[in-house]
Design a protein around this motif. Structure first.
Motif, PDB file in Angstrom:
ATOM      1  N   ALA A 222       0.833  -1.207   0.000  1.00 24.17           N
ATOM      2  CA  ALA A 222       0.000   0.000   0.000  1.00 24.17           C
ATOM      3  C   ALA A 222       0.866   1.254   0.000  1.00 24.17           C
ATOM      4  CB  ALA A 222      -0.930  -0.008   1.212  1.00 24.17           C
ATOM      5  N   LEU A 223       1.985   1.220   0.746  1.00 25.30           N
ATOM      6  CA  LEU A 223       2.869   2.372   0.804  1.00 25.30           C
ATOM      7  C   LEU A 223       3.479   2.667  -0.560  1.00 25.30           C
ATOM      8  CD1 LEU A 223       4.225   4.520   2.557  1.00 25.30           C
ATOM      9  CD2 LEU A 223       6.057   2.872   3.031  1.00 25.30           C
ATOM     10  N   GLY A 224       3.855   1.610  -1.271  1.00 23.98           N
ATOM     11  CA  GLY A 224       4.422   1.802  -2.602  1.00 23.98           C
ATOM     12  C   GLY A 224       3.413   2.390  -3.567  1.00 23.98           C
ATOM     13  N   VAL A 225       2.172   1.931  -3.481  1.00 23.33           N
ATOM     14  CA  VAL A 225       1.119   2.470  -4.348  1.00 23.33           C
ATOM     15  C   VAL A 225       0.885   3.944  -4.037  1.00 23.33           C
ATOM     16  CG1 VAL A 225      -1.330   2.310  -4.957  1.00 23.33           C
ATOM     17  CG2 VAL A 225       0.020   0.227  -4.650  1.00 23.33           C
ATOM     18  N   LEU A 226       0.817   4.278  -2.741  1.00 21.30           N
ATOM     19  CA  LEU A 226       0.578   5.662  -2.355  1.00 21.30           C
ATOM     20  C   LEU A 226       1.714   6.560  -2.827  1.00 21.30           C
ATOM     21  CD1 LEU A 226      -0.914   7.900  -0.920  1.00 21.30           C
ATOM     22  CD2 LEU A 226       0.119   7.149   1.234  1.00 21.30           C
TER      23      LEU A 226
END
Length: 511
Positions: A222-226
């Motif tokens: 999720a952090l990478g997507v954000l």
């Protein structure tokens, strides 16, 4: 959670087939025994949502169901019933015969760009009606959009994402965003204030996926997507599909703007751009699930061979009733009873109707009218009718300030609630300006000092700065806030923990 086929919900809805399951609950086809019709039942478990008290979530759930049930649009799934049973919340909706947009895309690859335009135009019509309430969907994605057999589009789960969200942040205790990161606007995932602009970003993601076959930003975490949402430009879809019109590509890029202020101003504006690309009226193919069909021959029966009903005689209009002088005291008693029973919408209608009569009988500035107006504004707020509540709150604030001064606590409270209305109406810049104007009063202990309320105002300022794309200012505001909260309330205070998580998330993304 485990649910058995044949189970009866609320003594009326017999569960039949499990058609969807996620972290928040399940969706079943069911039969309404009372009306002998097929329905869809969503079962939710409050204890599965991190960071929220079950009782508070139940209250929010019923309020959101009541508000969303007021939105009347053919592109929105109809809510039939809602309530709680045991540890579960249930939501009963119309059963939609069709395919969700994710499956529809999988079955038609590549997705015709004309179909993308038709789907998006229908979604804009729904969003325009929803945002006028105002409600923000918060979780627009292909799985929450159904394409019916006649090609019309129906939006699901309006209000449910709002209940599962908190008022302050989209982050769980583990620092992961709640919802679908691939479709989540940067300001939403960062814990900023959401508004219509948030749904428009999700619409841009959805359109990009339909046109290219992939979401614009993907990743293993999720952090990478954000991080990609925040810092990487989306790939223009014409590089993948050159046949896509330039105007359509440009619209998708505008919807995916990092700064909400650079996106289209409204769903209506997006619709007007899409209207130039819709197919001209003509003869539908007759094939099911064609989203262009509603534009090829609007409002035609389905199937096309349906017989035209015989004309019916026009009804005779009844004579208008004789107006009676309203009984203000009786109306006030009725409002109290309705509010005690949780019938807020009906109480709002009675208060709105009785105010002019009360002003005529007692005078516009009388204590009776002032009390009624306060109750009216508070009930409008509780009913989610922020557009109607805003002028009432401003009027109350001005009248109180004229009598007791600008620093009067009650006048400040009205202004604070008016700022909340602006926030809910998707006007972050105006809400930010109002909160900033209020903050000095709450920080001045010799005037109307209220440290806890001052902290809450500062928190809202930080989240609005996030919504407006000013992450450095938001980080500075929240970093200073958390130190003050910890000094006054201790490091274990819920607001301190929450702001710490937001700062950690913001710091990770910035790094």
């Amino acid at each position: 959670m485990t649910v058995a086929t044949g189970r009866m919900v609320a003594g009326r809805y017999e569960l039949s087939t499990l058609i969807g399951q996620g972290g928040m609950g399940q969706v079943w086809t069911a039969y309404d025994r009372r009306l002998d019709r097929r329905v869809a039942v969503k079962l939710l478990r409050p204890d599965k949502v991190a960071g929220q008290e079950a009782d508070e979530l139940r209250r929010r759930f019923m309020r959101e169901c009541r508000v969303t049930a007021q939105v009347d649009h053919p592109g929105l799934v109809t809510v039939h019933d809602a309530g709680s049973e045991g540890e579960e919340l249930f939501l009963v909706m119309q059963y939609v015969d069709g395919a969700d947009l994710s499956d529809h895309l999988a079955e038609h690859d590549p997705y015709p760009w004309q179909w993308t335009v038709a789907v998006a135009a229908q979604l804009c019509a729904v969003l325009s009606a929803v945002h006028a309430v105002p409600i923000v969907h918060r979780d627009l994605k292909p799985r929450n959009v159904m394409v019916k057999q006649d090609g019309t589009v129906t939006v699901l789960d309006l209000g449910v994402a709002s209940v599962m969200d908190t008022d302050t942040t989209r982050l769980t205790h583990t620092g992961s965003p709640i919802g679908s990161p691939a479709y989540m606007a940067p300001e939403q995932a960062m814990g900023g204030a959401v508004g219509p602009y948030t749904d428009l970003y999700a619409l841009g993601v959805l359109m990009h996926e339909l046109l290219s076959g992939e979401v614009p930003f993907a990743g293993s975490t999720a952090l990478g997507v954000l991080h990609r949402h925040l810092y990487e430009p989306p790939l223009p879809v014409r590089r993948i599909r050159p046949e896509v019109p330039e105007a359509l590509e440009a619209l998708v890029l505008r919807l995916l703007a990092k700064d909400p202020q650079h996106r289209p101003a409204s769903a209506q504006e997006v619709y007007e751009d899409l209207a130039q690309l819709l197919p001209a009226r003509g003869t539908p193919t007759g094939a099911p699930l064609d989203p262009t069909r509603p534009f090829l021959r609007p409002h035609t029966p389905w199937p096309d061979r349906a017989r035209t009903p015989a004309p019916q005689p026009a009804p005779v209009a009844p004579a208008p009733p004789v107006a009676e002088k309203p009984d203000v005291a009786a109306a006030v008693d009725e409002v109290k009873r309705l509010l005690g029973e949780g019938r807020i919408t009906q109480a709002v209608d009675i208060l709105g109707a009785i105010l002019p009569a009360a002003a005529e009988q007692h005078g516009e500035h009388s204590p009776v009218v002032r009390t009624l107006r306060k109750q009216y504004a508070a009930t409008l707020m509780d009913d989610g009718q922020y557009r109607r509540a805003l002028p009432e709150l401003r009027r109350l604030a001005d009248e109180r300030a004229a009598e007791a001064g600008q620093a009067d606590p009650q006048s400040l409270r009205y202004r604070y609630e008016a700022a909340q209305c602006l926030e809910q109406l998707g006007e972050p810049a105006a809400a930010l300006a109002e909160y900033r104007a209020l903050l000095p009063y709450y920080q001045n202990q010799y005037v109307s000092g209220d440290p806890q309320l001052a902290h809450e105002v500062r928190r809202r300022i930080g989240h609005l700065l996030l919504a407006l794309g000013d992450r450095p200012a938001a980080h500075d505001t929240l970093a200073r806030l958390v130190l003050d909260v910890e000094r006054l309330q201790g490091p274990g205070h819920p607001m301190a923990l929450e702001v710490r998580r937001t700062l950690q998330w913001l710091g990770q993304v910035r790094g």
